[in-house]
Design an enzyme around this catalytic site. Structure first.
Site, short mmCIF file in Angstrom:
data_model
loop_
_atom_site.label_atom_id
_atom_site.label_comp_id
_atom_site.label_asym_id
_atom_site.label_seq_id
_atom_site.Cartn_x
_atom_site.Cartn_y
_atom_site.Cartn_z
N GLU A 50 -3.13 -4.32 0.07
CA GLU A 50 -1.88 -4.26 -0.71
C GLU A 50 -0.73 -5.00 -0.01
OE1 GLU A 50 -1.15 -0.18 -1.79
OE2 GLU A 50 -3.16 0.07 -2.62
N GLU A 64 -9.81 0.77 -4.97
CA GLU A 64 -9.36 2.14 -5.17
C GLU A 64 -8.61 2.19 -6.49
OE1 GLU A 64 -5.42 3.15 -2.99
OE2 GLU A 64 -6.58 1.99 -1.52
#
Length: 541
Positions: A262, A368
């Site tokens: 991220e 995820e």
């Protein structure tokens, strides 16, 4: 005294000058009139809106927009298309609203109004109706069409994964009874191929050993989320990094190493310097390939948002084995174009940008993600909405995005910045049942090295062989949930489906050698017709 010839020439020059001045004033006045006229049209349209004459308002805005386009006033053009789209919404003509918001997005982009353009596209996508048809086929017939040749990549199918360490029903950190590698498959009814484990860079390797041994004992892989919480500067080619790489390499289990994920988001300490990030990612890739060449693959995994800077952080094909993405959906009615308090977004389409950017080069990995069963700001239960979105995601993914080769569910109700995220399956029986039903599809694989026996071929706008086929569809409309889909050919109903992915069995033999129109009709849970789509298919001999 001036002679008569000179007087005539002077008079002529003055006359010409006067005519020029009159012509100039006429042009100015004409322009002023036109300007007044176009804004007059806008004012007339606004008055018609107040009278709820939305069709009349649309007609006036369309006249105005033609003038703005001609003058290349793209900001004003975008504004007109926004108003036209808004009025079509009030007339409940949602397809027309979508087409005008698409134009708003296009002209806002030409006017360098990036945020306006993105907002318009988001509105349009939420109300956009689409129907795509697919047939189920033997995976062998697809062969390597969706295969990149990456380590641990199945030719067809997606590895099933989860993060389950924080679910107390499936994992007891005190004594390991149960441990998530056994507890989670018992909960969900299916063995999972891999589990996500976060590991802070700089911590002792001993923290990893129990997880590695449990994974080895249960025949599962690990997705190791390696996070430099003190920043990129601590990542060096030193004894610690090489020792960690050897520890992981000696484990022998398949490891998907997701380093500094991220990175495109400003909530992580390794964000903000793409050049430094790329340097460190390449360093980690180099060390692990030297110390653990047989069982580790490098996963580069941005968040799906923001999109504008994702490519800035890409380390390069030589250093990335798989491309991951974080993919979450939490109920949010703030952007509902109909202002009825619904979340009309499509969870499965949210990573479309990353898929288009990288799927041709690398296998894609939903590293995820999940769909929350609560609206956290209002503490409102949104289980039915989450159940539908979960079923839609797992049913549609194999058809729409066949180069996704791994999917991890984030099984946790965790607190982040005082905003609890509700994804824990053990805490919601309906969502758990939806997940169990969804992952039963043989496309979702329980072990690295397994292959899906089924694949899907799109036939929308394409061809299908004459014969009997199991046909499914991805149908999206302005309604956040659908209850029924019907199919018609030649004015005759040929199939009705009441559950995702709207599967029916159709014999195409009677249409051999023809191009046919399949009419797809979608209904909501009140049996109201929501949309009708035409899909054209050529039936081969």
């Amino acid at each position: 005294m001036m002679n008569s010839g000179k007087k005539m020439r002077a008079f002529g020059r003055m006359a010409i000058l006067a005519i020029a001045i009159v012509m100039l004033l006429t042009v100015v006045n004409d322009n002023e009139v036109k300007a007044l006229n176009v804004w007059g049209l806008v004012k007339e349209a606004q008055k018609l809106e107040q009278k709820k004459d939305y069709a009349g308002a649309i007609a006036k805005y369309k006249q105005a927009v033609a003038d703005f386009v001609a003058k290349k006033e793209y900001g004003n053009t975008a504004n007109m298309y926004r108003r036209i789209g808004d009025n079509y919404v009030l007339l409940k003509r949602y397809d027309d609203a979508v087409s005008n918001w698409d134009l708003e997005s296009s002209y806002a982009d030409k006017a360098s109004q990036t945020q306006v353009s993105l907002a318009a596209k988001r509105k349009a996508d939420m109300l956009r109706s689409t129907a795509q048809l697919f047939i189920e086929t033997d995976a062998a017939s697809v062969g390597g069409a969706n295969y990149h040749g990456a380590k641990f990549e199945p030719k067809n199918g997606a590895l099933l994964g989860a993060y389950a360490e924080l679910d107390p029903v499936v994992h007891n950190p005190a004594n390991g009874k149960p441990f998530y590698t056994t507890g989670f498959p018992e909960l969900t009814g299916k063995k999972h191929a891999a589990y996500l484990l976060y590991f802070t860079y700089g911590k002792p390797f001993s923290n990893l050993k129990n997880h590695i041994s449990q994974a080895a004992a249960n025949g599962t892989a690990l997705q190791l989320g390696l996070q430099p919480m003190k920043g990129l500067a601590e990542v060096k080619d030193d004894a610690y990094l090489r020792g960690l790489a050897r520890e992981v390499g000696e484990s022998g289990i398949p490891v998907f190493l997701r380093f500094a994920n991220e990175m495109n988001g400003d909530w992580v300490p390794w964000h903000g310097d793409p050049k430094a990030y790329i340097e460190k990612f390449r360093l980690v890739a180099k060390v692990f390939k030297e110390e653990a060449p047989d069982n580790v693959v490098m996963v580069w995994s941005p968040d799906r948002l923001p999109e504008h800077n994702i490519s800035d952080y890409y380390p390069g094909d030589a250093y990335v084995d798989w491309v991951g993405v974080s993919l979450y959906t939490i109920f949010n009615p703030a952007f509902d174009p109909l202002k009825l308090g619904e979340d009309r977004s499509s969870h499965v389409e949210k990573f479309d940008n990353i898929y288009k950017m990288y799927a041709a080069r690398k296998p894609i990995f939903i590293s995820e993600g999940g769909i929350s069963y609560m609206y956290p700001e209002k503490k409102l239960d949104k289980t039915d909405w989450a159940v539908y979105k979960t079923k839609e995601f797992y049913a549609s993914l194999p058809m729409l995005y066949p180069k996704v080769k791994g999917v991890f569910w984030f099984d946790s109700n965790h607190d982040s910045s005082n905003r609890i995220k509700y994804y824990m399956l053990s805490a919601n029986r309906k969502l758990l049942d939806a997940y169990k039903t969804s992952i039963a599809n043989p496309f979702y694989l329980s072990a690295v090295g397994a292959e899906s026996p089924v694949a899907y071929k799109q036939i929308s706008g394409g061809a299908v062989a004459a014969g009997k086929h199991k046909m499914s569809a991805y149908v999206k409309t302005w309604s956040p949930r659908l209850a029924k889909v019907t199919y018609e050919i030649g004015g005759r109903n040929v199939g009705t489906a009441v559950s995702l992915p709207w599967t029916v069995h159709i014999d195409f033999t009677p249409y051999k050698g023809k191009k046919i129109e399949v009419i797809v009709k979608a209904y909501d849970n009140t049996n109201k017709l929501v949309t009708t789509r035409s899909v054209y298919v050529t039936v081969k001999g």
